[in-house]
Design an enzyme around this catalytic site. Structure first.
Site, mmCIF file in Angstrom:
data_model
loop_
_atom_site.group_PDB
_atom_site.id
_atom_site.type_symbol
_atom_site.label_atom_id
_atom_site.label_comp_id
_atom_site.label_asym_id
_atom_site.label_seq_id
_atom_site.Cartn_x
_atom_site.Cartn_y
_atom_site.Cartn_z
ATOM 1 N N SER B 12 10.832 7.233 35.937
ATOM 2 C CA SER B 12 12.216 6.904 35.593
ATOM 3 C C SER B 12 12.855 6.024 36.669
ATOM 4 C CB SER B 12 13.027 8.182 35.391
ATOM 5 O OG SER B 12 13.028 8.941 36.597
ATOM 6 N N CYS B 129 2.208 -8.886 38.266
ATOM 7 C CA CYS B 129 3.199 -9.809 37.695
ATOM 8 C C CYS B 129 2.688 -11.237 37.792
ATOM 9 C CB CYS B 129 4.538 -9.659 38.407
ATOM 10 S SG CYS B 129 4.500 -10.006 40.180
ATOM 11 N N GLU B 167 3.915 -2.502 50.683
ATOM 12 C CA GLU B 167 2.965 -1.701 51.458
ATOM 13 C C GLU B 167 1.527 -2.143 51.238
ATOM 14 O OE1 GLU B 167 3.757 2.339 50.325
ATOM 15 O OE2 GLU B 167 5.787 2.156 51.135
#
Lengths: 339, 299
Positions: B12, B129, B167
């Site tokens: 969420s 992406c 990261e």
């Protein structure tokens, strides 16, 4: 002998831009051999954009950088070999490979606001027992408080040294002094400075940096670096000697390397042209220079217009693709009938 | 009329919430639940406001309450580590998983390139992406003339790069290179990612270089093929576009792409996140169209 300042010679990495990444094994061997004899503490070797930089975006290396590194390691006895890695371009695998070849120092570079992408690479370098530098590029683009915040991140990841990198040659002496001073006050690690001579103040900036506490300094011999080159190493050695600041580098020997080994391989003498001046003025990443000249010629526009536009758009290091994009758009707007 | 597929979202956060808006707009998908781990999270609050069932104790609670009537498809917008656990939990069920994390458990999907061959897979991942933005055009060139080498440079706004990307930035370059080769069809692939902190945030930019095997580029056919694939991507990412006509130089084709997000939940500069959520919804819609239930008499 006690050294007040440790010099890193960057011609075989930053200078890669100036020769469009065409260094040969023979050139690297000869230069490293002589720098080693002159007692230069660190020699950086890589593609101009660091490990993995060979690409259509930045220009292909004539010789695989790992082969150049191997040659450099073989020829160095006093000097330690350093290399550069930009996370997003190079990866941990490249760094491991360089370490296996005998590279002593890892310099991990990020844009001045993006230090957190370097954590994994700095960690790895430390794990592999390398002397590790955090290299904050385009330091002119942010206020000192932001620079300090990002430098602290690199320190927290384990960097032994953090550099202020004036990639655009845009900083002026008082700005360098303020930045180095703040980092000395706020960090526990050693601080370094890497300048570019686009505004003819690289030497002045370097002296301010040292006076403010920087103990690691980059230079490029005969100014063999991107844009108008860096702080000229052999000149710096002379200046520091006059200031009573010891570097351990043999002045006559480094003057000779500049004159007899490096000058002959320059495509042309490094000078501050109108284009490099425009880069320093507009605050543009120095390695954009030759790319912008080529695009300007191809699309018949002024190099300076491209560089100033890149500055306005706040392009960061590595965005060479924007150069052709901007140039072709300028050409379209200037000569709409011909498109 | 085809039957709607029942779907649920795990996660969420920003991605999960953006997915929620996209799925609510779809007439082929019926969002039956949003699964999170924090009842107070904004994502679960928005779901409740939209009368969607929420589960704040993770996948186990969801399965416990729905094991008799599991959804057809689950979108996983958590993390690589959580995805591995979620996939394990979902193993006994016929539910398919669309994985937006870097876990890469199943085959990778790029809708205009290989979706048709993969709709029966249990677990599909959305690569990166940069992969979603560039692999379609590499494929567009490669289907006309063989691409020896493709290189992509994705520049995204610093604000749209989350902690996961930061990261493990190597994950991006390595996974995207893999996708350029294995899905785009280039013999060798290379990917570079750059974060740009400019304010206001920049739109996602992708530059794609393709080096052809042959010196002679068939400019007309390649250009047409690129435009066709761009139109296909625009069906699910309206803000995907070529910034200029492809540039031909010897055997190299250069394409400048830009991705503006739809601005459902994520801001429009986050085209890099939008293209991931939009591609995953496109995959689920295709599954809905091919669903056997669509032809059953019950409809």
């Amino acid at each position: 002998m006690k050294k007040d300042v440790l010099i890193t010679e960057v011609a075989l990495r930053d200078g890669s831009h100036a020769v469009s990444h065409q260094f040969t094994i023979n050139q690297v061997e000869t230069i490293v051999e002589h720098l080693d004899k002159a007692n230069v503490p660190y020699i950086e070797v890589a593609h101009g954009d660091g490990l993995g930089g060979s690409s259509l975006q930045y220009g292909r290396s004539k010789v695989d950088e790992m082969k150049l590194i191997e040659a450099a390691v073989a020829k160095s006895h006093n000097s330690k070999i350093a290399t550069l890695l930009l996370p997003g371009i190079g990866t941990k695998k490249h760094l491991q490979q360089a370490r296996e070849l005998g590279v002593h120092m890892a310099r991990v570079a990020t844009h001045v606001t993006e230090a957190d992408v370097s954590a994994q690479h700095i960690n790895l370098a430390k794990e592999m027992d390398m002397e590790t530098v955090g290299f904050l590029m385009m330091a002119h683009m942010v206020p000192t408080t932001k620079l300090v915040e990002q430098a602290k991140l690199m320190e927290s990841y384990g960097a032994d040294i953090v550099y202020v990198v004036d990639s655009a040659g845009a900083l002026l002496p008082h700005q360098v002094k303020e930045r180095i001073k703040a980092l000395k006050e706020e960090l526990g690690v050693e601080i370094g400075f890497h300048g570019h001579n686009n505004l003819s103040v690289a030497m002045g900036n370097t002296i301010e940096a040292i006076h403010a506490g920087a103990s690691r300094i980059d230079g490029s011999i005969r100014c063999l670096g991107a844009g108008a080159g860096n702080t000229q190493t052999e000149v710096l050695i002379g200046v520091l000697e006059k200031l009573g600041i010891s570097t351990g580098v043999d002045m006559y020997k480094i003057m000779d390397v500049a004159e007899y080994q490096v000058a002959p391989l320059l495509p042309k003498p490094q000078e501050i042209t109108k284009d490099s001046l425009a880069m320093g003025y507009a605050g543009v990443y120095s390695s954009f220079l030759l790319h912008a000249r080529r695009a300007a010629e191809k699309y018949n526009v002024d190099t300076r217009d491209i560089l100033v536009k890149l500055g306005e758009l706040k392009a960061v290091g590595g965005q060479e693709d924007m150069i052709v994009d901007i140039a072709q758009e300028m050409a379209k707007n200037e000569n709409p009938m011909h498109i | 009329m085809s039957q709607q597929l029942k779907v649920a979202i795990i996660g969420s956060g920003n991605i999960g919430t953006d997915l929620m808006f996209k799925i609510m707009e779809s007439d082929k998908l019926d969002l039956t639940g949003v699964i999170g781990i924090d009842h107070a999270s904004e994502g679960l609050r928005i779901a409740r406001d939209n009368k969607i069932l929420t589960y704040s104790q993770g996948i186990k609670e969801f399965i416990e309450k729905n094991k008799k009537n599991m959804p057809d498809v689950v979108f996983d917008a958590t993390s690589a580590k959580a995805h591995i656990a979620n996939a394990e939990q979902l193993k006994p069920f016929s539910t398919k998983i669309l994985d937006l994390t870097p876990a890469k458990l199943g085959p990778a999907v790029v809708p205009p390139v290989n979706l048709d061959r993969l709709t029966d897979e249990k677990d599909l991942n959305l690569i990166t992406c940069g992969g979603q933005a560039t692999i379609p055009v590499v494929h567009a060139v490669n289907r006309i003339q063989s691409v020896a080498y493709a290189e992509i440079v994705a520049t995204i706004s610093s604000k749209s790069a989350g902690p996961g990307t930061r990261e493990n930035i190597d994950e991006f370059t390595q996974t995207t290179s893999w996708g350029i080769e294995n899905i785009g069809g280039a013999n060798t692939g290379k990917a570079i990612i750059i974060l740009n902190p400019a304010e206001p945030p920049i739109l996602m930019r992708d530059t794609v270089y393709c080096e052809l095997d042959d010196a002679e580029a068939n400019e007309m056919e390649i250009t047409e093929s690129i435009h066709n694939v761009v139109k296909e991507v625009q069906q699910y990412v309206p803000g995907y576009k070529l910034r200029a006509e492809p540039i031909f130089d010897g055997n190299t084709v250069t394409m400048f792409m830009e991705v503006e997000g739809a601005g459902h939940y994520l801001p429009s500069y986050s085209g890099n996140l939008d293209i991931m959520t939009a591609a995953s919804v496109r995959v689920a819609e295709q599954m809905a169209e091919l669903s056997p239930a669509a032809d059953s008499p019950a409809n």
